[in-house]
Design a protein around this motif. Structure first.
Motif, PDB file in Angstrom:
ATOM      1  N   VAL A 134      -2.176  14.516 -20.155  1.00 26.62           N
ATOM      2  CA  VAL A 134      -3.592  14.692 -20.456  1.00 26.62           C
ATOM      3  C   VAL A 134      -3.719  15.553 -21.709  1.00 26.62           C
ATOM      4  CG1 VAL A 134      -4.378  14.457 -18.075  1.00 26.62           C
ATOM      5  CG2 VAL A 134      -3.742  16.718 -18.939  1.00 26.62           C
ATOM      6  N   PHE A 135      -4.851  15.423 -22.384  1.00 25.46           N
ATOM      7  CA  PHE A 135      -5.136  16.244 -23.561  1.00 25.46           C
ATOM      8  C   PHE A 135      -6.527  16.834 -23.383  1.00 25.46           C
ATOM      9  CE2 PHE A 135      -4.228  16.671 -28.310  1.00 25.46           C
ATOM     10  CZ  PHE A 135      -5.172  17.677 -28.479  1.00 25.46           C
ATOM     11  N   ASN A 136      -6.583  18.106 -23.060  1.00 21.84           N
ATOM     12  CA  ASN A 136      -7.852  18.821 -22.997  1.00 21.84           C
ATOM     13  C   ASN A 136      -7.551  20.307 -23.101  1.00 21.84           C
ATOM     14  OD1 ASN A 136     -10.338  20.017 -22.405  1.00 21.84           O
ATOM     15  ND2 ASN A 136     -10.925  18.342 -21.042  1.00 21.84           N
ATOM     16  N   GLU A 137      -7.681  20.833 -24.304  1.00 20.70           N
ATOM     17  CA  GLU A 137      -7.359  22.242 -24.534  1.00 20.70           C
ATOM     18  C   GLU A 137      -8.284  23.177 -23.759  1.00 20.70           C
ATOM     19  OE1 GLU A 137      -4.927  23.511 -27.139  1.00 20.70           O
ATOM     20  OE2 GLU A 137      -4.141  21.556 -26.593  1.00 20.70           O
ATOM     21  N   ASN A 138      -9.462  22.702 -23.383  1.00 20.28           N
ATOM     22  CA  ASN A 138     -10.385  23.525 -22.613  1.00 20.28           C
ATOM     23  C   ASN A 138      -9.963  23.661 -21.155  1.00 20.28           C
ATOM     24  OD1 ASN A 138     -12.676  24.164 -24.528  1.00 20.28           O
ATOM     25  ND2 ASN A 138     -12.568  21.947 -24.745  1.00 20.28           N
ATOM     26  N   ASN A 139      -9.146  22.724 -20.684  1.00 19.92           N
ATOM     27  CA  ASN A 139      -8.613  22.787 -19.318  1.00 19.92           C
ATOM     28  C   ASN A 139      -7.099  22.866 -19.407  1.00 19.92           C
ATOM     29  OD1 ASN A 139      -8.154  22.660 -16.581  1.00 19.92           O
ATOM     30  ND2 ASN A 139      -9.387  20.824 -16.239  1.00 19.92           N
ATOM     31  N   TRP A 140      -6.633  23.974 -19.975  1.00 18.26           N
ATOM     32  CA  TRP A 140      -5.205  24.093 -20.271  1.00 18.26           C
ATOM     33  C   TRP A 140      -4.353  24.211 -19.014  1.00 18.26           C
ATOM     34  CZ3 TRP A 140      -2.941  28.550 -18.590  1.00 18.26           C
ATOM     35  CH2 TRP A 140      -3.757  29.673 -18.417  1.00 18.26           C
ATOM     36  N   ARG A 141      -4.912  24.715 -17.936  1.00 18.66           N
ATOM     37  CA  ARG A 141      -4.126  24.791 -16.697  1.00 18.66           C
ATOM     38  C   ARG A 141      -3.787  23.396 -16.187  1.00 18.66           C
ATOM     39  NH1 ARG A 141      -7.358  29.380 -16.266  1.00 18.66           N
ATOM     40  NH2 ARG A 141      -6.192  31.299 -15.751  1.00 18.66           N
ATOM     41  N   LEU A 142      -4.770  22.510 -16.219  1.00 17.59           N
ATOM     42  CA  LEU A 142      -4.514  21.127 -15.827  1.00 17.59           C
ATOM     43  C   LEU A 142      -3.483  20.504 -16.754  1.00 17.59           C
ATOM     44  CD1 LEU A 142      -5.143  18.495 -14.271  1.00 17.59           C
ATOM     45  CD2 LEU A 142      -6.990  18.089 -15.917  1.00 17.59           C
ATOM     46  N   MET A 143      -3.616  20.751 -18.041  1.00 15.97           N
ATOM     47  CA  MET A 143      -2.708  20.164 -19.023  1.00 15.97           C
ATOM     48  C   MET A 143      -1.274  20.659 -18.804  1.00 15.97           C
ATOM     49  SD  MET A 143      -3.551  19.596 -23.027  1.00 15.97           S
ATOM     50  CE  MET A 143      -3.735  21.333 -23.396  1.00 15.97           C
ATOM     51  N   MET A 144      -1.125  21.953 -18.535  1.00 17.83           N
ATOM     52  CA  MET A 144       0.204  22.495 -18.255  1.00 17.83           C
ATOM     53  C   MET A 144       0.774  21.886 -16.974  1.00 17.83           C
ATOM     54  SD  MET A 144       1.252  24.721 -20.565  1.00 17.83           S
ATOM     55  CE  MET A 144       2.460  25.669 -19.645  1.00 17.83           C
ATOM     56  N   ASN A 145      -0.074  21.724 -15.956  1.00 13.43           N
ATOM     57  CA  ASN A 145       0.395  21.232 -14.666  1.00 13.43           C
ATOM     58  C   ASN A 145       0.829  19.774 -14.739  1.00 13.43           C
ATOM     59  OD1 ASN A 145       0.867  21.818 -11.863  1.00 13.43           O
ATOM     60  ND2 ASN A 145      -0.886  20.532 -11.360  1.00 13.43           N
ATOM     61  N   VAL A 146       0.080  18.965 -15.489  1.00 10.39           N
ATOM     62  CA  VAL A 146       0.429  17.543 -15.609  1.00 10.39           C
ATOM     63  C   VAL A 146       1.557  17.336 -16.613  1.00 10.39           C
ATOM     64  CG1 VAL A 146      -0.406  15.258 -16.277  1.00 10.39           C
ATOM     65  CG2 VAL A 146      -1.864  16.772 -14.915  1.00 10.39           C
ATOM     66  N   ASN A 147       1.372  17.868 -17.823  1.00 11.09           N
ATOM     67  CA  ASN A 147       2.307  17.573 -18.912  1.00 11.09           C
ATOM     68  C   ASN A 147       3.657  18.246 -18.740  1.00 11.09           C
ATOM     69  OD1 ASN A 147      -0.015  16.404 -19.840  1.00 11.09           O
ATOM     70  ND2 ASN A 147      -0.099  17.500 -21.770  1.00 11.09           N
ATOM     71  N   ALA A 148       3.650  19.508 -18.337  1.00 10.08           N
ATOM     72  CA  ALA A 148       4.910  20.257 -18.241  1.00 10.08           C
ATOM     73  C   ALA A 148       5.469  20.252 -16.819  1.00 10.08           C
ATOM     74  CB  ALA A 148       4.705  21.690 -18.740  1.00 10.08           C
ATOM     75  N   VAL A 149       4.678  20.751 -15.863  1.00  8.53           N
ATOM     76  CA  VAL A 149       5.159  20.822 -14.477  1.00  8.53           C
ATOM     77  C   VAL A 149       5.428  19.428 -13.924  1.00  8.53           C
ATOM     78  CG1 VAL A 149       4.594  21.554 -12.129  1.00  8.53           C
ATOM     79  CG2 VAL A 149       3.996  23.017 -14.067  1.00  8.53           C
ATOM     80  N   GLY A 150       4.517  18.486 -14.197  1.00 14.44           N
ATOM     81  CA  GLY A 150       4.713  17.122 -13.716  1.00 14.44           C
ATOM     82  C   GLY A 150       5.979  16.500 -14.264  1.00 14.44           C
ATOM     83  N   ALA A 151       6.217  16.698 -15.563  1.00 15.19           N
ATOM     84  CA  ALA A 151       7.433  16.151 -16.180  1.00 15.19           C
ATOM     85  C   ALA A 151       8.683  16.800 -15.605  1.00 15.19           C
ATOM     86  CB  ALA A 151       7.379  16.351 -17.692  1.00 15.19           C
ATOM     87  N   LEU A 152       8.614  18.116 -15.369  1.00 16.82           N
ATOM     88  CA  LEU A 152       9.771  18.813 -14.795  1.00 16.82           C
ATOM     89  C   LEU A 152      10.064  18.312 -13.388  1.00 16.82           C
ATOM     90  CD1 LEU A 152      11.933  20.987 -14.692  1.00 16.82           C
ATOM     91  CD2 LEU A 152      10.155  22.647 -14.090  1.00 16.82           C
ATOM     92  N   GLN A 153       9.023  18.214 -12.565  1.00 12.88           N
ATOM     93  CA  GLN A 153       9.231  17.730 -11.202  1.00 12.88           C
ATOM     94  C   GLN A 153       9.746  16.303 -11.196  1.00 12.88           C
ATOM     95  OE1 GLN A 153       5.921  20.405  -8.783  1.00 12.88           O
ATOM     96  NE2 GLN A 153       5.328  18.368  -9.457  1.00 12.88           N
ATOM     97  N   GLY A 154       9.211  15.459 -12.070  1.00 14.08           N
ATOM     98  CA  GLY A 154       9.682  14.078 -12.152  1.00 14.08           C
ATOM     99  C   GLY A 154      11.128  14.002 -12.608  1.00 14.08           C
TER     100      GLY A 154
END
Length: 238
Positions: free
Chosen positions: A61-81
């Motif tokens: 996702v790309f939304n700098e205003n919701n950076w927690r969501l972006m970190m959770n999907v882009n970084a945490v999601g990729a790590l878990q996957g």
């Protein structure tokens, strides 16, 4: 296919099965940032095909205003996957036979984008993670090739509808000026070009390599020269 968008996931799955045959594609509603849901997706896949050969971590996702969501999907999601892919495909893990793992980063991890600093940070994380796990030490144990694909601007939901509203307003006023101009000047490639790059990497990409696909051209590998060759100038002692 794994996604949080149930309506679109089911529609695309139906369309693909009409072309390739029933059961060739399954859709598993999942929030990739949720560890329990994502592991369930892997288990459902194993139950359906009895094995895994290829895993692509592509959620973003790309939304700098919701950076927690972006970190959770882009970084945490990729790590878990990534960790789940290694666990289920590893020849030393749960009876896997090795395979290919492709983590999707972004051109912003190669060339920084000033209007998306947090997004770029999440994509740099993916490059660092994949390159480190792409060491032969891990391959010798797991027999899983780990590659990174960095697409340029592509006509997808993540950037195809991107506007300055997704840029953090606390850094600068994005209503007019450099951010809007940069977005306007982006050249968007077709998703099919990225799809062809995936196929190429699966067939020929070497373990640990990082690739870029942009402007509807063939993908090219990025050469990460040693840090000694990156020296620009040394600090002067006083």
């Amino acid at each position: 296919m794994v996604d949080i968008n149930v309506e679109k996931g089911e529609r695309v799955t139906k369309a693909l099965n009409e072309v390739f045959g029933d059961g060739k594609v399954i859709f598993i509603p999942t929030d990739v940032g949720n560890q329990v849901q994502l592991e369930n997706a892997f288990r459902v896949s194993i139950d359906h095909w009895r094995r895994l050969d290829i895993v692509v971590n592509n959620a973003g996702v790309f939304n700098e205003n919701n950076w927690r969501l972006m970190m959770n999907v882009n970084a945490v999601g990729a790590l878990q996957g990534t960790l789940l892919a290694l666990e289920y495909m590893s020849s030393k893990g749960k009876g896997g036979r090795g395979g290919v793992l492709i983590n999707v980063s972004s051109i912003s991890a190669i060339n920084s984008i000033f209007y998306g600093p947090i997004y770029a940070g999440t994509k740099n994380f993916i490059v660092g993670l994949s390159r480190s796990l792409g060491n032969e030490v891990y391959y010798d144990y797991n027999h899983v090739r780990i590659l990174t694909l960095c697409p340029g601007a592509t006509i997808t939901n993540i950037l195809g509808n991107f506007t300055v509203k997704e840029v953090l307003p606390i850094f600068f006023s994005p209503d007019e000026g450099p951010a809007a101009q940069a977005i306007k000047n982006d050249k968007y490639q077709r998703p099919s070009s990225v799809g062809k790059a995936f196929v190429f990497l699966i067939k020929k990409g070497s373990n640990g390599s990082v690739w870029v696909v942009e402007d509807d051209q063939l993908p090219y590998e990025v050469d990460f020269v040693g840090r000694k060759l990156m020296q620009k100038k040394k600090a002067c002692q006083k």
